[in-house]
Scaffold this motif. Structure first.
Motif, short mmCIF file in Angstrom:
data_model
loop_
_atom_site.label_atom_id
_atom_site.label_comp_id
_atom_site.label_asym_id
_atom_site.label_seq_id
_atom_site.Cartn_x
_atom_site.Cartn_y
_atom_site.Cartn_z
N LEU A 16 -0.96 -15.51 -25.37
CA LEU A 16 0.07 -16.53 -25.59
C LEU A 16 -0.05 -17.62 -24.54
N ALA A 17 -0.27 -18.84 -25.00
CA ALA A 17 -0.40 -19.96 -24.07
C ALA A 17 0.99 -20.46 -23.70
N VAL A 18 1.40 -20.15 -22.49
CA VAL A 18 2.73 -20.56 -22.03
C VAL A 18 2.75 -21.20 -20.65
N LEU A 19 1.57 -21.26 -20.01
CA LEU A 19 1.54 -21.81 -18.67
C LEU A 19 1.04 -23.25 -18.60
N PRO A 20 1.80 -24.12 -17.96
CA PRO A 20 1.38 -25.51 -17.79
C PRO A 20 0.30 -25.56 -16.70
N ILE A 21 -0.49 -26.60 -16.70
CA ILE A 21 -1.61 -26.69 -15.74
C ILE A 21 -1.16 -26.56 -14.29
N GLY A 22 0.04 -27.01 -14.00
CA GLY A 22 0.53 -26.93 -12.63
C GLY A 22 0.58 -25.49 -12.14
N THR A 23 1.06 -24.59 -13.00
CA THR A 23 1.15 -23.18 -12.65
C THR A 23 -0.25 -22.59 -12.51
N VAL A 24 -1.12 -22.98 -13.41
CA VAL A 24 -2.49 -22.48 -13.37
C VAL A 24 -3.18 -22.89 -12.08
N MET A 25 -2.88 -24.09 -11.64
CA MET A 25 -3.48 -24.58 -10.40
C MET A 25 -3.13 -23.64 -9.24
N LYS A 26 -1.85 -23.29 -9.16
CA LYS A 26 -1.41 -22.41 -8.08
C LYS A 26 -2.00 -21.01 -8.21
N LEU A 27 -1.99 -20.51 -9.46
CA LEU A 27 -2.51 -19.17 -9.70
C LEU A 27 -4.01 -19.04 -9.44
N THR A 28 -4.76 -20.06 -9.77
CA THR A 28 -6.22 -19.97 -9.62
C THR A 28 -6.76 -20.68 -8.40
N ASP A 29 -5.91 -21.53 -7.80
CA ASP A 29 -6.36 -22.26 -6.62
C ASP A 29 -7.44 -23.28 -6.99
#
Length: 126
Positions: free
Chosen positions: A10-23
């Motif tokens: 399920l695609a629910v994460l905006p790029i901003g969150t992904v940035m933090k999660l993946t660095d």
DNA sequence: TTTCTCACA
DNA sequence: TGTGAGAA
């Protein structure tokens, strides 16, 4: 019980969150999408929405890069991964012989070596 | 405020 | 890959 797999997709994460999660930087994330390494969905306002699977994928890509493998190499890895998935189906009907397995493993090692990037930004001069 | 696309001294 | 512009 593949309920979990559905939720992970399920695609629910905006790029901003992904940035933090993946660095990773938004630039990198978008670039990897261009390279077809990931395929986030698009929502309202043409915004990218990522799934947990995308996160894992990104982290995996990060590891490959850290190991000195370049975009082309990563693409190949996923291409082979896809081939394997398809091969697996065929193998269900025709199991591999021990000799086949050995040959495959042999090729794998040779190719992985070829995927190592020849000194790039990932090879600190230390 | 956040993200998108496009373009580059 | 970074960065800034202009729009949504």
């Amino acid at each position: 019980m593949k309920e979990k797999e559905l939720r992970r997709s399920l695609a629910v994460l905006p790029i901003g969150t992904v940035m933090k999660l993946t660095d990773l930087s938004a630039r990198q994330i978008r670039y990897y999408e261009e390279q077809a390494l990931i395929t986030p969905e698009r929502n309202a306002g043409n915004r990218r929405m990522f799934s947990l699977n995308d996160i894992d994928r990104l982290l995996e890509i990060k590891d490959f890069l850290a190991d000195g493998i370049n975009m082309a190499g990563i693409k190949e890895i996923y291409a082979r991964q896809k081939q394997r998935a398809e091969q697996k189906q065929a193998d269900l009907a025709k199991p591999l012989t021990d000799r086949d397995v050995r040959r495959i493993l042999h090729d794998e090692f040779l190719n992985l070596g070829g995927l190592q990037s020849d000194k790039g930004p990932n090879y600190p001069a230390r």
